[in-house]
Design an enzyme around this catalytic site. Structure first.
Site, PDB file in Angstrom:
ATOM      1  N   LYS A  70       0.802  -1.227   0.000  1.00 49.98           N
ATOM      2  CA  LYS A  70       0.000   0.000   0.000  1.00 49.98           C
ATOM      3  C   LYS A  70       0.836   1.279   0.000  1.00 49.98           C
ATOM      4  O   LYS A  70       0.392   2.314  -0.512  1.00 49.98           O
ATOM      5  CB  LYS A  70      -0.953   0.007   1.196  1.00 49.98           C
ATOM      6  CG  LYS A  70      -2.116  -0.972   1.073  1.00 49.98           C
ATOM      7  CD  LYS A  70      -3.132  -0.761   2.176  1.00 49.98           C
ATOM      8  CE  LYS A  70      -4.343  -1.652   1.990  1.00 49.98           C
ATOM      9  NZ  LYS A  70      -5.413  -1.368   2.967  1.00 49.98           N
ATOM     10  N   ASP A 106     -10.294   3.232   1.719  1.00 52.35           N
ATOM     11  CA  ASP A 106     -10.429   2.680   3.073  1.00 52.35           C
ATOM     12  C   ASP A 106     -11.149   3.651   4.002  1.00 52.35           C
ATOM     13  O   ASP A 106     -11.976   3.245   4.821  1.00 52.35           O
ATOM     14  CB  ASP A 106      -9.057   2.338   3.654  1.00 52.35           C
ATOM     15  CG  ASP A 106      -8.482   1.055   3.068  1.00 52.35           C
ATOM     16  OD1 ASP A 106      -9.271   0.202   2.625  1.00 52.35           O
ATOM     17  OD2 ASP A 106      -7.246   0.908   3.058  1.00 52.35           O
TER      18      ASP A 106
END
Length: 288
Positions: A70, A106
């Protein structure tokens, strides 16, 4: 049905075989009748640059990113959205005429189930347990909701200091403070939202909780207790929350909503969130 014009989507990680994303996304794609397929791509850290170049070469439409890529993906992208820069991580990538565009869904996934619980967040104090990558998305989400106080609790003074410093140049205005774990007895009575971003409670330690019973005694009934872990369901943390009279939320909805936001970005149309939710719940045996 896969045809000669079927476009590729996917998720990269190392490992990635545990991911529920292919299950959720392909259920939604089938429901829509879209000419796409979503596949898992195991990519070792050393192979990340080669994988991204290969994706461009074969015309991949977009992909999700899970651990450990990420942050490592960011230098390989052509554009990074402000929200991803603020969080310091990318979980969704879209191929555009200008190249690879990275964003982060997210935070949006985290706040989606919270929006139905309160009409305003301007009086909410959030206590965030943990200061890792997941905590960054939670902090960004709390800031977007409008929480006036976000208190991050961790066990390492050095990591807490680094966490705080990393937000100083954020595009988001974040009312953030950091605290050692020992401050919980004074922080919890003022909290309206307590979020577990640690792995405590996951297999194999399914009987563990990040909060002791003494800490739970400090939590006010009606407080929202949110565990980012979605299996086991419920976690010990959420069992304790319900015993205390708190509102318990697990991490499955965050998983579903962040995936739905990514799929909507790729397909450029509304996606059936309920279909994605149902597919994930059935796979986890949560049929009730």
């Amino acid at each position: 049905m896969i045809t000669g014009s079927t476009q590729l989507l996917g998720v990269i990680g190392h490992p990635v075989k545990h991911s529920l994303s292919p299950l959720m996304h392909n259920a939604a794609i089938a429901h829509l009748g879209a000419d796409y397929i979503y596949l898992p791509f195991p990519v070792a850290p050393a192979e990340l640059p080669a994988a991204i170049a290969g994706f461009a070469a074969i015309g991949l439409r977009g992909f999700n990113i899970t651990l450990p890529h990420k942050q490592a993906i960011i230098p390989l992208l052509d554009q990074v959205a402000d929200v991803a820069q603020a969080i310091g991580a990318v979980n969704t990538v879209l191929r555009t005429d200008a190249g690879w565009q990275g964003t982060n869904t997210d935070g949006a996934g985290f706040i989606a189930p919270l929006k139905s619980l309160r009409s305003t967040w301007s009086d909410v104090t959030a206590v965030v347990l943990g200061n890792g990558g997941a905590a960054r998305a939670v902090v960004a989400g709390c800031a977007q909701l409008g929480c006036p106080a976000i208190q991050v609790v961790g066990r390492s003074p050095e990591k807490l200091s680094q966490f705080l410093q990393s937000w100083q140049t954020s595009p988001l205005t974040v009312p953030l403070s950091v605290h050692p774990w020992g401050d919980l007895p004074t922080l919890l009575p003022q909290a309206n939202l307590v979020v577990n971003t640690t792995p405590v409670g996951m297999a194999p330690q399914v009987d563990a909780s990040p909060l002791t019973q003494e800490n739970w005694d400090k939590v006010c009934p009606g407080t929202i207790a949110y565990d980012l872990i979605y299996t086991p369901n419920p976690t010990r943390f959420l069992q304790q929350a319900r015993e205390r009279g708190a509102i318990a939320l697990d991490g499955l909805e965050m998983l579903v909503q962040q995936g739905a936001a990514a799929l909507e970005l790729w397909l450029q149309q509304p996606v059936p969130v309920e279909i994605m939710r149902q597919a994930a719940r059935e796979h986890l045996g949560l049929t009730s």
